[in-house]
Design a protein around this motif. Structure first.
Motif, PDB file in Angstrom:
ATOM      1  N   ALA A  47      -8.233   1.818  -5.546  1.00 53.83           N
ATOM      2  CA  ALA A  47      -8.326   3.032  -4.618  1.00 53.83           C
ATOM      3  C   ALA A  47      -7.180   2.708  -3.433  1.00 53.83           C
ATOM      4  O   ALA A  47      -7.173   1.501  -3.211  1.00 53.83           O
ATOM      5  CB  ALA A  47      -9.727   3.153  -4.083  1.00 53.83           C
TER       6      ALA A  47
ATOM      7  N   ASN B 143     -11.088   7.220   0.479  1.00 54.37           N
ATOM      8  CA  ASN B 143      -9.994   6.507  -0.258  1.00 54.37           C
ATOM      9  C   ASN B 143      -9.709   7.302  -1.394  1.00 54.37           C
ATOM     10  O   ASN B 143     -10.406   8.229  -2.031  1.00 54.37           O
ATOM     11  CB  ASN B 143     -10.771   5.304  -1.082  1.00 54.37           C
TER      12      ASN B 143
ATOM     13  N   LEU C 121      -7.293   3.020   0.573  1.00 51.16           N
ATOM     14  CA  LEU C 121      -8.090   3.474   1.738  1.00 51.16           C
ATOM     15  C   LEU C 121      -6.973   4.162   2.808  1.00 51.16           C
ATOM     16  O   LEU C 121      -5.999   3.703   2.994  1.00 51.16           O
ATOM     17  CB  LEU C 121      -8.603   2.288   2.413  1.00 51.16           C
TER      18      LEU C 121
END
Length: 197
Positions: A99, A88, A101
Protein backbone atom coordinates in the motif's frame (compact mmCIF):
# COMPACT_ATOMS: atom_id res chain seq x y z
CA UNK A 1 3.30 23.05 -13.95
CA UNK A 2 -0.50 23.32 -14.15
CA UNK A 3 -3.17 20.75 -14.88
CA UNK A 4 -3.74 20.16 -18.58
CA UNK A 5 -6.98 18.18 -18.89
CA UNK A 6 -10.23 17.14 -17.30
CA UNK A 7 -9.48 14.80 -14.37
CA UNK A 8 -9.73 11.08 -15.09
CA UNK A 9 -9.79 8.22 -12.60
CA UNK A 10 -6.56 6.29 -12.31
CA UNK A 11 -7.07 2.85 -13.88
CA UNK A 12 -6.63 -0.42 -12.01
CA UNK A 13 -3.38 -1.00 -13.90
CA UNK A 14 -1.86 2.09 -12.25
CA UNK A 15 -2.09 0.41 -8.85
CA UNK A 16 -1.07 -3.06 -10.06
CA UNK A 17 2.64 -2.27 -9.62
CA UNK A 18 5.32 -2.16 -6.95
CA UNK A 19 4.54 0.49 -4.30
CA UNK A 20 8.03 1.91 -4.79
CA UNK A 21 6.92 2.82 -8.33
CA UNK A 22 3.35 3.80 -7.50
CA UNK A 23 4.22 6.08 -4.57
CA UNK A 24 6.28 8.76 -6.35
CA UNK A 25 3.91 8.63 -9.33
CA UNK A 26 0.99 9.49 -7.03
CA UNK A 27 2.56 12.88 -6.35
CA UNK A 28 0.47 15.64 -7.98
CA UNK A 29 -2.50 13.32 -8.50
CA UNK A 30 -5.83 14.34 -6.95
CA UNK A 31 -7.79 12.79 -4.10
CA UNK A 32 -11.44 13.74 -4.53
CA UNK A 33 -14.50 13.19 -2.34
CA UNK A 34 -17.99 12.81 -3.83
CA UNK A 35 -19.05 16.12 -2.24
CA UNK A 36 -16.47 18.12 -4.20
CA UNK A 37 -13.64 18.28 -1.66
CA UNK A 38 -10.33 17.66 -3.38
CA UNK A 39 -6.62 17.94 -2.76
CA UNK A 40 -3.43 17.43 -4.71
CA UNK A 41 -1.18 14.73 -3.27
CA UNK A 42 2.16 16.23 -2.22
CA UNK A 43 3.57 13.56 0.13
CA UNK A 44 3.42 9.75 0.21
CA UNK A 45 5.04 6.70 1.82
CA UNK A 46 5.34 3.17 0.43
CA UNK A 47 4.75 0.00 2.47
CA UNK A 48 5.85 -3.28 0.95
CA UNK A 49 4.26 -6.31 2.59
CA UNK A 50 6.54 -9.16 3.63
CA UNK A 51 9.67 -7.18 2.66
CA UNK A 52 8.86 -4.36 5.06
CA UNK A 53 8.86 -4.81 8.87
CA UNK A 54 7.04 -1.47 9.20
CA UNK A 55 4.08 -2.60 7.06
CA UNK A 56 0.92 -3.75 8.82
CA UNK A 57 0.90 -6.68 6.39
CA UNK A 58 4.40 -7.88 7.31
CA UNK A 59 3.13 -10.79 9.43
CA UNK A 60 0.38 -11.83 7.03
CA UNK A 61 -3.37 -11.51 6.71
CA UNK A 62 -5.34 -10.40 9.77
CA UNK A 63 -8.82 -8.88 10.07
CA UNK A 64 -7.13 -5.46 10.14
CA UNK A 65 -4.93 -6.03 7.08
CA UNK A 66 -7.27 -8.05 4.90
CA UNK A 67 -7.91 -5.09 2.59
CA UNK A 68 -4.17 -4.68 1.99
CA UNK A 69 -4.06 -8.20 0.56
CA UNK A 70 -7.04 -7.59 -1.69
CA UNK A 71 -7.37 -6.24 -5.18
CA UNK A 72 -5.21 -3.22 -6.02
CA UNK A 73 -6.99 0.11 -6.29
CA UNK A 74 -8.92 -0.13 -3.03
CA UNK A 75 -8.66 2.16 0.00
CA UNK A 76 -7.05 0.77 3.15
CA UNK A 77 -8.03 2.87 6.17
CA UNK A 78 -6.57 2.17 9.61
CA UNK A 79 -6.75 3.67 13.10
CA UNK A 80 -3.55 4.86 14.77
CA UNK A 81 -2.53 6.27 18.15
CA UNK A 82 -6.05 5.55 19.37
CA UNK A 83 -7.43 8.68 17.73
CA UNK A 84 -6.56 9.10 14.03
CA UNK A 85 -7.46 7.50 10.70
CA UNK A 86 -4.94 7.13 7.88
CA UNK A 87 -5.72 6.43 4.20
CA UNK A 88 -3.73 4.22 1.83
CA UNK A 89 -4.06 3.08 -1.75
CA UNK A 90 -3.64 -0.69 -2.05
CA UNK A 91 -1.23 -1.59 -4.83
CA UNK A 92 0.82 -4.44 -6.29
CA UNK A 93 -0.49 -7.93 -7.00
CA UNK A 94 -3.42 -9.24 -5.00
CA UNK A 95 -2.29 -11.31 -2.02
CA UNK A 96 0.98 -9.42 -1.39
CA UNK A 97 -0.07 -6.71 1.10
CA UNK A 98 1.33 -3.52 -0.44
CA UNK A 99 0.00 0.00 0.00
CA UNK A 100 0.91 3.66 -0.34
CA UNK A 101 0.07 5.98 2.54
CA UNK A 102 -1.21 9.39 1.46
CA UNK A 103 0.56 11.73 3.88
CA UNK A 104 -0.37 15.24 2.74
CA UNK A 105 -2.56 17.15 0.30
CA UNK A 106 -2.65 20.65 -1.09
CA UNK A 107 -6.35 21.59 -0.73
CA UNK A 108 -7.80 22.75 -4.04
CA UNK A 109 -11.60 22.45 -3.77
CA UNK A 110 -14.27 22.35 -1.09
CA UNK A 111 -12.16 24.21 1.45
CA UNK A 112 -15.26 25.41 3.31
CA UNK A 113 -16.18 21.78 3.99
CA UNK A 114 -12.60 21.01 5.02
CA UNK A 115 -12.58 23.86 7.54
CA UNK A 116 -15.92 22.63 8.89
CA UNK A 117 -14.35 19.19 9.40
CA UNK A 118 -11.17 20.70 10.93
CA UNK A 119 -12.37 23.76 12.88
CA UNK A 120 -9.03 24.21 14.65
CA UNK A 121 -7.16 24.76 11.37
CA UNK A 122 -6.15 28.42 11.14
CA UNK A 123 -5.03 28.49 7.50
CA UNK A 124 -5.06 26.33 4.38
CA UNK A 125 -1.66 24.75 5.11
CA UNK A 126 -3.04 23.18 8.29
CA UNK A 127 -5.98 21.46 6.63
CA UNK A 128 -4.25 18.44 5.10
CA UNK A 129 -0.56 18.57 6.11
CA UNK A 130 -0.39 15.10 7.63
CA UNK A 131 -2.12 11.74 7.20
CA UNK A 132 -4.52 12.27 10.13
CA UNK A 133 -5.22 15.88 9.16
CA UNK A 134 -6.18 14.98 5.61
CA UNK A 135 -8.52 12.17 6.64
CA UNK A 136 -10.28 14.59 9.01
CA UNK A 137 -10.48 17.28 6.33
CA UNK A 138 -11.80 14.77 3.79
CA UNK A 139 -14.06 12.92 6.32
CA UNK A 140 -12.38 9.55 5.67
CA UNK A 141 -13.02 6.97 8.40
CA UNK A 142 -13.39 3.24 9.01
CA UNK A 143 -16.60 3.40 6.97
CA UNK A 144 -14.42 3.80 3.88
CA UNK A 145 -12.03 0.94 4.53
CA UNK A 146 -12.09 -1.31 1.46
CA UNK A 147 -13.91 1.02 -0.94
CA UNK A 148 -12.90 0.79 -4.59
CA UNK A 149 -11.06 3.87 -5.83
CA UNK A 150 -11.46 2.73 -9.44
CA UNK A 151 -15.11 1.71 -9.82
CA UNK A 152 -16.60 3.62 -6.88
CA UNK A 153 -17.46 7.29 -6.50
CA UNK A 154 -17.22 8.03 -2.76
CA UNK A 155 -13.48 8.74 -3.02
CA UNK A 156 -11.38 8.61 -6.17
CA UNK A 157 -7.79 9.26 -7.21
CA UNK A 158 -7.56 11.32 -10.38
CA UNK A 159 -5.06 12.42 -13.00
CA UNK A 160 -5.63 15.92 -14.40
CA UNK A 161 -2.50 15.90 -16.53
CA UNK A 162 -0.15 17.44 -13.97
CA UNK A 163 2.88 15.13 -13.92
CA UNK A 164 4.73 14.08 -10.79
CA UNK A 165 7.86 16.14 -10.08
CA UNK A 166 10.91 15.08 -12.08
CA UNK A 167 12.99 15.05 -8.90
CA UNK A 168 10.81 14.52 -5.85
CA UNK A 169 12.52 14.55 -2.48
CA UNK A 170 13.12 10.96 -1.36
CA UNK A 171 13.79 10.30 2.30
CA UNK A 172 13.03 7.96 5.20
CA UNK A 173 9.51 7.47 6.52
CA UNK A 174 8.12 9.25 9.57
CA UNK A 175 7.00 8.03 12.99
CA UNK A 176 8.21 4.42 12.71
CA UNK A 177 10.13 2.15 15.07
CA UNK A 178 10.97 -0.50 12.44
CA UNK A 179 12.67 -0.20 9.05
CA UNK A 180 13.46 3.41 9.92
CA UNK A 181 16.26 3.54 7.35
CA UNK A 182 14.13 2.61 4.32
CA UNK A 183 14.02 5.68 2.01
CA UNK A 184 10.40 5.07 0.99
CA UNK A 185 8.91 8.53 1.49
CA UNK A 186 8.57 11.05 -1.32
CA UNK A 187 7.30 14.62 -1.40
CA UNK A 188 7.04 17.65 -3.67
CA UNK A 189 9.98 19.79 -2.65
CA UNK A 190 8.47 23.20 -3.34
CA UNK A 191 5.11 22.43 -1.71
CA UNK A 192 4.16 24.36 1.43
CA UNK A 193 1.66 21.62 2.32
CA UNK A 194 4.10 18.80 3.14
CA UNK A 195 3.85 17.54 6.72
CA UNK A 196 7.58 17.69 7.47
CA UNK A 197 10.58 18.51 5.33
Amino acid sequence: MAATRKPKKLPRSFYHRDPLIVAPELLNKLLRCHDGRAGRIVEVEAYRGGDDPAAHSYRGVTPRTEVMFGRPGHLYVYFTYGMHWCANAVCGPQGVGNAVLIRALQPIAGLDLMYAARPLAKHDRQLCNGPACLTQAMSISKLHNGIDLVSGDAYTLLDDGMPPPERPVQTTRIGLTKATDYPWRWYVEESAYVSKK
